[in-house]
Design a protein around this motif. Structure first.
Motif, PDB file in Angstrom:
ATOM      1  N   PRO A 106      -9.336  -6.314  -0.295  1.00  0.00           N
ATOM      2  CA  PRO A 106     -10.132  -5.103  -0.451  1.00  0.00           C
ATOM      3  C   PRO A 106     -11.533  -5.424  -0.918  1.00  0.00           C
ATOM      4  O   PRO A 106     -11.760  -6.377  -1.645  1.00  0.00           O
ATOM      5  CB  PRO A 106      -9.354  -4.310  -1.504  1.00  0.00           C
ATOM      6  CG  PRO A 106      -8.608  -5.341  -2.273  1.00  0.00           C
ATOM      7  CD  PRO A 106      -8.276  -6.428  -1.289  1.00  0.00           C
ATOM      8  N   ALA A 107     -12.492  -4.618  -0.455  1.00  0.00           N
ATOM      9  CA  ALA A 107     -13.853  -4.788  -0.918  1.00  0.00           C
ATOM     10  C   ALA A 107     -13.939  -4.386  -2.383  1.00  0.00           C
ATOM     11  O   ALA A 107     -13.199  -3.521  -2.835  1.00  0.00           O
ATOM     12  CB  ALA A 107     -14.788  -3.931  -0.086  1.00  0.00           C
ATOM     13  N   PRO A 108     -14.809  -5.017  -3.139  1.00  0.00           N
ATOM     14  CA  PRO A 108     -14.925  -4.654  -4.554  1.00  0.00           C
ATOM     15  C   PRO A 108     -15.257  -3.187  -4.719  1.00  0.00           C
ATOM     16  O   PRO A 108     -16.019  -2.629  -3.957  1.00  0.00           O
ATOM     17  CB  PRO A 108     -16.074  -5.556  -5.037  1.00  0.00           C
ATOM     18  CG  PRO A 108     -16.154  -6.661  -4.053  1.00  0.00           C
ATOM     19  CD  PRO A 108     -15.709  -6.091  -2.753  1.00  0.00           C
ATOM     20  N   GLU A 383      -9.539  -1.118  18.116  1.00  0.00           N
ATOM     21  CA  GLU A 383     -10.767  -0.564  17.545  1.00  0.00           C
ATOM     22  C   GLU A 383     -10.708   0.947  17.338  1.00  0.00           C
ATOM     23  O   GLU A 383     -11.382   1.494  16.458  1.00  0.00           O
ATOM     24  CB  GLU A 383     -11.963  -0.872  18.461  1.00  0.00           C
ATOM     25  CG  GLU A 383     -12.199  -2.333  18.711  1.00  0.00           C
ATOM     26  CD  GLU A 383     -11.436  -2.863  19.916  1.00  0.00           C
ATOM     27  OE1 GLU A 383     -11.767  -3.962  20.354  1.00  0.00           O
ATOM     28  OE2 GLU A 383     -10.506  -2.188  20.417  1.00  0.00           O
ATOM     29  N   THR A 384      -9.918   1.632  18.149  1.00  0.00           N
ATOM     30  CA  THR A 384      -9.885   3.092  18.073  1.00  0.00           C
ATOM     31  C   THR A 384      -8.826   3.608  17.107  1.00  0.00           C
ATOM     32  O   THR A 384      -8.653   4.819  16.988  1.00  0.00           O
ATOM     33  CB  THR A 384      -9.607   3.688  19.469  1.00  0.00           C
ATOM     34  OG1 THR A 384      -8.346   3.201  19.950  1.00  0.00           O
ATOM     35  CG2 THR A 384     -10.696   3.282  20.454  1.00  0.00           C
ATOM     36  N   ALA A 385      -8.112   2.733  16.417  1.00  0.00           N
ATOM     37  CA  ALA A 385      -7.051   3.172  15.503  1.00  0.00           C
ATOM     38  C   ALA A 385      -7.641   4.014  14.374  1.00  0.00           C
ATOM     39  O   ALA A 385      -8.561   3.573  13.686  1.00  0.00           O
ATOM     40  CB  ALA A 385      -6.318   1.967  14.929  1.00  0.00           C
ATOM     41  N   PRO A 386      -7.109   5.209  14.155  1.00  0.00           N
ATOM     42  CA  PRO A 386      -7.651   6.064  13.087  1.00  0.00           C
ATOM     43  C   PRO A 386      -7.617   5.412  11.710  1.00  0.00           C
ATOM     44  O   PRO A 386      -8.471   5.682  10.875  1.00  0.00           O
ATOM     45  CB  PRO A 386      -6.736   7.299  13.142  1.00  0.00           C
ATOM     46  CG  PRO A 386      -6.210   7.336  14.538  1.00  0.00           C
ATOM     47  CD  PRO A 386      -6.062   5.890  14.934  1.00  0.00           C
ATOM     48  N   VAL A 387      -6.627   4.522  11.480  1.00  0.00           N
ATOM     49  CA  VAL A 387      -6.508   3.910  10.152  1.00  0.00           C
ATOM     50  C   VAL A 387      -7.741   3.092   9.800  1.00  0.00           C
ATOM     51  O   VAL A 387      -8.098   2.965   8.628  1.00  0.00           O
ATOM     52  CB  VAL A 387      -5.235   3.022  10.093  1.00  0.00           C
ATOM     53  CG1 VAL A 387      -5.337   1.824  11.010  1.00  0.00           C
ATOM     54  CG2 VAL A 387      -4.979   2.558   8.674  1.00  0.00           C
ATOM     55  N   ILE A 388      -8.440   2.564  10.800  1.00  0.00           N
ATOM     56  CA  ILE A 388      -9.636   1.771  10.529  1.00  0.00           C
ATOM     57  C   ILE A 388     -10.741   2.660   9.975  1.00  0.00           C
ATOM     58  O   ILE A 388     -11.377   2.354   8.969  1.00  0.00           O
ATOM     59  CB  ILE A 388     -10.107   1.043  11.802  1.00  0.00           C
ATOM     60  CG1 ILE A 388      -9.015   0.079  12.291  1.00  0.00           C
ATOM     61  CG2 ILE A 388     -11.399   0.298  11.542  1.00  0.00           C
ATOM     62  CD1 ILE A 388      -9.361  -0.617  13.577  1.00  0.00           C
ATOM     63  N   ALA A 389     -10.965   3.797  10.643  1.00  0.00           N
ATOM     64  CA  ALA A 389     -11.986   4.719  10.170  1.00  0.00           C
ATOM     65  C   ALA A 389     -11.605   5.324   8.825  1.00  0.00           C
ATOM     66  O   ALA A 389     -12.446   5.490   7.937  1.00  0.00           O
ATOM     67  CB  ALA A 389     -12.202   5.827  11.201  1.00  0.00           C
ATOM     68  N   ALA A 391      -9.978   4.015   6.475  1.00  0.00           N
ATOM     69  CA  ALA A 391     -10.174   3.032   5.405  1.00  0.00           C
ATOM     70  C   ALA A 391     -11.653   2.726   5.169  1.00  0.00           C
ATOM     71  O   ALA A 391     -11.991   1.932   4.301  1.00  0.00           O
ATOM     72  CB  ALA A 391      -9.434   1.735   5.749  1.00  0.00           C
ATOM     73  N   GLY A 392     -12.536   3.374   5.963  1.00  0.00           N
ATOM     74  CA  GLY A 392     -13.963   3.118   5.820  1.00  0.00           C
ATOM     75  C   GLY A 392     -14.401   1.804   6.415  1.00  0.00           C
ATOM     76  O   GLY A 392     -15.498   1.325   6.149  1.00  0.00           O
TER      77      GLY A 392
END
Length: 759
Positions: A106-108, A383-389, A391-392
């Motif tokens: 995870p990003a800080p 790339e189009t998976a909603p989970v990516i968007a 999660a930011g």
């Protein structure tokens, strides 16, 4: 970033990220579509250019900042700087620290109250002051000043400060170059790289009579909270009139840049490592994938193409901006893959894609969408998976992400980390030099206990059924999960093989029989237990539906078991203590110590409530209704106890090297009698539909109304062949045992030779 909206908190065009694409091998986005040892056939569809490489390799994408030259795509951002290399040319780039964060990390977290960075590159307010310690070292003499002008250090300080804070007009005015060219070059460099922050610190200055050389330290935040790119730069200054001006050259921005060169950050995405069965075979099969992309030189309007493609594929406006930047930065004659689609997704938007100018489609074969064990592996998104968007996460071509199952649980290990390089490219996109490199790591394959032959037998047994069903197979005595298969029919509810919570019905008589054999003094399988059509116990009435005919007025218990007689077990429960029933249930792994599988959604480990002094509840539990709840996996593990006498927690992933040891549940006397009953049930009892001549199968059947579904029944078979213990659960409008038993027989008889040990 100037002119670029963002989906997450960082630009995606250059960063080492958490999500990695699926593609073993190496090469560019185009070359990455080939898999050694396989070939495909070209297909032209809907006016879209379609080629057919096979399983993709590592995918590379690049972002560039044009330092010199004019390109038709966006000439105002890439001025022709002209001139020769400045004094920084050929200067070696300093070493930098660690690579960006590992994929999956995870990003800080942003500190509370800290504002987000602005759309423009946000620069720190670090003061570059002459009074700072070690801020300036004057090598030759006193601070050199013009006849009436400011000292060299003041000119250097002002130039660096204007550059750092984005005052490119002011910085350009302090150089010998054409101000418009310098202004655009400084802005284009880090804007197109998607830099988050730029910090410039003064270093030593050497001063001559009319020239000087100033060194500086640059720290460029490439985003994601990772270690920034740090390098030492330098430039010459010339006395002009009463002051000093920076002698302009592309190398002022970064050492090694020449006319028409540009900075770029190339990220080579490692191939997604596979999930493997027990023999090392990938659990995802090669299947058709449609890669939608462009050849930049053929794209007339990159902005329009990107916006339309993002809309059609349900990506957002920030993603369209990212696409545009990639198209404008990519070598003009190479295919750039932008979105990967499953066959079904491609067919849905095929017509819309054909109307987008410049879009081409490559039909590839990758291990993305066709799992042999979807209940275990889960699904992979692109790339189009909603989970990516959600999660930011930023858009990045070639991205794959585990959306469920083991693919989600082991996302970081399977994805690996990308290799990121800051490079200099010439106008044609050829590599000039590497300024810095953060080496990544390939993903790590994850081994499982799934056995391919047994999984195939389970899938074949379920194929074409008119009802929903599932099969779970485990290794008796070890708990290894060998197969998990499910099949959904029509509008019937699906069976949840791992986390479903069902009443096991008469299959639970395996447990209550073991309780009786070990807890009732003098009880043997030849004891007489009546099987009346109905039996009132503790205020509840139990009945056999359909009636068990031909058992006589006082049948032996063995006959009661063979015919799954509810009323007989209601009678038997009167002789069982609650503790004896609960102890037996725990011996079969139901209601015992909890366990879990390495999956995002928890598997259900079974439950039963102590009936205490309530005789009706105890009778209901004894016949597998009442408070008893199990999953198909729970009952497969219970069948393993009937075969081996021991219970083991289930094992799915082979790298899990710490596992509780198997515990002895019942002695040999109890187990041998139980096995005799289960064998007779298949040969001539209620489970005879499972019988296959020459195949030794042990089992018990059960049927009960399906909770919350009027008119539907859960029909079970629980048993084993050799050391393969398994469960079949069928959801049907019929209460017959036969279909579940028939599926069990087909499965057991088709097990590969040698897969079931003995029997």
């Amino acid at each position: 970033m100037v002119g670029m909206a963002k989906r997450g908190s960082h630009s995606a065009r250059h960063r080492a990220g958490r999500l990695s694409p699926d593609a073993p091998g190496q090469g560019s986005a185009r070359a990455g579509l080939a898999d050694s040892g396989s070939a495909g056939t070209g297909v032209a569809e809907s006016g879209l250019a379609v080629a057919t490489p096979v399983e993709s390799g590592d995918q590379r994408f690049v972002t560039t900042a044009a330092i010199g030259g004019v390109r038709p795509a966006e000439p105002e951002l890439e001025p022709d700087l002209g001139g020769a290399h400045g004094p920084g040319a050929g200067m070696p780039a300093p070493d930098s620290a660690a690579p960006p964060p590992a994929a999956g990390a995870p990003a800080p977290a942003r500190p509370a109250g800290k504002p987000r960075k602005s759309g423009r590159v946000r620069l720190t307010t670090k003061s570059i002051s002459l009074i700072c310690a070690a801020a300036v070292v004057i090598i030759a003499g006193m601070i050199s000043v013009g006849p009436t002008g400011a000292p060299v250090a003041a000119s250097v300080k002002t130039f660096l400060y204007d550059w750092e804070t984005g005052n490119y007009r002011g910085a350009a005015a302090l150089t010998t170059g054409k101000q418009a060219v310098v202004r655009k070059a400084l802005g284009a460099a880090f804007r197109q790289l998607g830099a988050e922050d730029l910090v410039l610190g003064m270093g030593p200055i050497t001063v001559g009579a009319s020239t000087a050389t100033a060194y500086f330290e640059a720290t460029v935040d490439l985003g994601r909270g990772g270690v920034p790119w740090q390098y030492q730069g330098h430039f010459r200054l010339r006395r002009v009139g009463s002051g000093w001006l920076v002698v302009w050259s592309p190398s002022v921005i970064a050492p090694g840049l020449g006319p028409h060169d540009r900075l770029a950050v190339i990220t080579t995405m490692p191939g997604r490592a596979p999930l493997l069965d027990a023999s090392g075979v990938p659990l995802f099969r090669l299947s058709r994938v449609y890669e939608v992309g462009v050849v930049p030189g053929k794209v007339t309007h990159p902005a329009a193409t990107s916006a339309t493609l993002a809309r059609v594929t349900h990506l957002g406006a920030p993603d369209a901006d990212q696409m545009r930047g990639l198209i404008e930065a990519w070598p003009p004659h190479e295919f750039l893959g932008l979105v990967q689609l499953s066959p079904a997704s491609y067919q849905r938007i095929r017509g819309e894609l054909s109307k987008i100018g410049g879009v081409e489609v490559i039909a590839a074969r990758k291990r993305l969408f066709d799992s042999t064990v979807p209940d275990i592996t889960g699904q992979i998104g692109t790339e189009t998976a909603p989970v990516i968007a959600e999660a930011g996460e930023p858009y990045r071509p070639g991205t794959t992400v585990g959306e469920s199952g083991l693919e989600q649980a082991y996302q970081a290990q399977l994805a690996g980390t990308p290799t990121t390089e800051v490079i200099v490219q010439d106008r044609a996109g050829r590599l000039v030099r590497v300024l810095h490199r953060w080496p990544g790591q390939r993903g790590t394959p994850i081994g499982t206990t799934i056995e391919g032959g047994i999984q195939s037998a389970a899938q074949s047994a379920l194929a074409g059924l008119p009802d929903s069903a599932a099969i779970v197979a485990t290794r008796a005595g070890g708990g290894q999960i060998l197969a998990v298969a499910s099949h959904r029919a029509g509008r019937l509810p699906a069976v949840s093989p791992l986390d479903g919570q069902y009443q096991p019905a008469q299959t639970f008589t395996i447990v209550s029989t073991a309780a009786a054999l070990s807890g009732i003094p003098g009880f043997v399988v030849s004891s007489s237990i009546g099987c009346p059509p109905s039996n009132p116990v503790g205020g509840q009435t139990f009945s056999n539906s359909p009636a068990r005919a031909g058992l006589g007025s006082s049948p032996r218990f063995s006959a009661d078991f063979m015919h799954a007689c509810d009323t007989a077990f209601a009678n038997l429960s009167l002789r069982l203590t609650p503790s004896a029933l609960m102890t037996a249930a725990r011996g079969f792994g139901i209601g015992g110590p909890p366990w879990r599988l390495p999956l995002p959604s928890l598997a259900f480990d079974g439950s039963i409530s102590n009936p205490g002094g309530n005789l009706g509840n105890k009778a209901a539990d004894a016949i597998g209704t009442g408070s008893v709840r199990v999953s198909p996996l729970d009952m497969a593990l219970a069948a393993g106890v009937a075969e081996s006498g021991t219970w083991s927690a289930p094992v799915l992933v082979t790298l899990a090297n710490q596992r509780p040891p198997a515990r002895v549940a019942f002695g040999r006397r109890v187990i041998s009698q139980l096995q005799g009953l289960m064998l007779a049930t298949v040969k001539s009892g209620a489970a005879r539909a499972a019988y296959h001549p020459g195949v030794t199968i042990y089992g018990q059947v059960g049927s009960t109304p399906l909770a919350r579904h009027h008119g539907l029944y859960a029909n079970w078979f629980v048993g084993f062949r050799g050391n393969v213990a398994f469960t079949v659960l069928v959801i049907s409008t019929s209460a017959s045992f036969d279909q579940a038993a028939s599926v069990a027989g087909q499965f057991a008889s088709s097990l590969p030779a040698g897969s079931f040990g003995h029997g």
